[in-house]
Design an enzyme around this catalytic site. Sequence first.
Site, PDB file in Angstrom:
ATOM      1  N   ASP A 180      23.562   3.543  20.565  1.00 60.25           N
ATOM      2  CA  ASP A 180      22.424   3.026  20.495  1.00 60.25           C
ATOM      3  C   ASP A 180      21.745   1.654  19.925  1.00 60.25           C
ATOM      4  O   ASP A 180      22.389   1.475  18.770  1.00 60.25           O
ATOM      5  CB  ASP A 180      21.496   4.421  18.979  1.00 60.25           C
ATOM      6  CG  ASP A 180      20.407   4.378  18.986  1.00 60.25           C
ATOM      7  OD1 ASP A 180      20.075   4.805  19.814  1.00 60.25           O
ATOM      8  OD2 ASP A 180      20.089   4.896  17.921  1.00 60.25           O
ATOM      9  N   ASP A 200      17.447   1.250  19.021  1.00 57.30           N
ATOM     10  CA  ASP A 200      16.971   1.477  17.745  1.00 57.30           C
ATOM     11  C   ASP A 200      17.640   1.923  17.000  1.00 57.30           C
ATOM     12  O   ASP A 200      17.621   2.925  16.906  1.00 57.30           O
ATOM     13  CB  ASP A 200      15.558   1.669  18.796  1.00 57.30           C
ATOM     14  CG  ASP A 200      14.517   1.174  19.798  1.00 57.30           C
ATOM     15  OD1 ASP A 200      15.610   0.325  19.543  1.00 57.30           O
ATOM     16  OD2 ASP A 200      13.442   1.629  19.902  1.00 57.30           O
ATOM     17  N   ASP A 220      21.931   6.917  14.648  1.00 59.34           N
ATOM     18  CA  ASP A 220      20.421   7.507  14.068  1.00 59.34           C
ATOM     19  C   ASP A 220      19.666   8.661  14.388  1.00 59.34           C
ATOM     20  O   ASP A 220      19.506   8.650  13.208  1.00 59.34           O
ATOM     21  CB  ASP A 220      20.352   5.979  13.310  1.00 59.34           C
ATOM     22  CG  ASP A 220      18.791   6.265  14.283  1.00 59.34           C
ATOM     23  OD1 ASP A 220      18.989   6.286  15.991  1.00 59.34           O
ATOM     24  OD2 ASP A 220      18.115   5.751  14.198  1.00 59.34           O
TER      25      ASP A 220
HETATM   26 MG   LIG Z   1      18.223   5.659  17.544  1.00 57.05          MG
END
Ligand SMILES: [Mg+2]
Length: 289
Positions: free
Chosen positions: A16, A18, A230
Site C-alpha cells: 500500500d 498512503d 495500514d
Molecule cells: Mg493506506
Amino acid sequence: MPAPTLPGGRTIVFTDLDGSLLDHHSYSHAGAAPVLARIREEGIPLIIVTSKTRAEVVEIQREFGNADPFIVENGGAAYFPRSGPYRFLAAGEEAAGYRRIGFGRSYGEIRDFLAAFKSEEKKREIIKGFGDMELEDIMALTGLDAVRAGAAKRREFSEPFLIAGETDAAAACLRELAAEARRRGFEITRGGRFHHLLGAGQDKGRAVAATVKTLRGLAGGKITTVGVGDSDNDLTMLAAVDIPVLIPHPHRGFPAGTPAGAVRATRPGSEGWNEAVGKALDGLTNTGR
Ligand SMILES: [Mg+2]
C-alpha cells in the site's frame, strides 16, 4: 533463448502507499530509503497496491525508479509493463501501453449509481465524491499539489468520497448507501482518508491473488509474497499473502481484524515500513524460504 524469469527469483513485495510506504500527512517515503535500496539491489519486484489511480501511480513509480506491475483503485485493475520479464504476458487486454487485467466496475457505472442515490438534496449535502469536487477541494483535503490532485481525479474503477459531519443523519446516510450499493452490485470500503465506492467483490486481495497467479509462471518455482498495509481496505491483501506486514495508522492504530502472525511495525508511515519490511525480508533470508 530461455524465457526471461522474474527478477529477484522468488520474493515479491506488495505494498500500500498512503500511510504505509508513504507518510500519512507528508506523503514522504524518506524513512523507507534503506529497505527500498535493499529491494532494488536484490531485484525484488515491488508491486504498488493502492486506492490511487493509474495516473498517480505512474508518477510515483517515476520518482522511485520502479517499473514493476501495479494494482490501482483498490483492486480495480492490475497493470503489467510491456517490458523485461513481463513482456510475454498474454493475460488481460492492451490498455495505455500496458497489459491490463480488470476486476472492477467502470467509473461511469459507479458515478451513475451515486448520482441516482443522491437524487435527494439532503444526500447531496452529506456525500461528496471526487467527481463532485473541484480540484481545489481535493488539494485542500489531501494536501496534494494541483498536478497530483488532477491525477487523483482521473479515475477508472472507484470513487473516493467523504461523509459531511459526524451527525446521526450522516451515519444513517452512509448505512443507506452501503445497503443500496449491495443491492446494485457495488460496495464500500474504507481507506486511510476516504471511503471508496467500487464494484462488489473488487478488493486488493482478489487483485493480488490474480497477480501472483499470473507472475508464478514467470518465476520458475515457488513465489513467497509479502504484503504491507495500514487500513481496512488492506486486510484482503494481507490475507492473500504469505507474510502480512502491518503499519499503524497515526491516529487509529492497527485496523481491527488483522491477521494473526503479522509482522507489526512500531511506528507509522515510511519509518515503520522500513522497520517491518526489513524484518520480514530478514526472516525469509534466515529461514531460506
Ligand atoms: Mg493506506
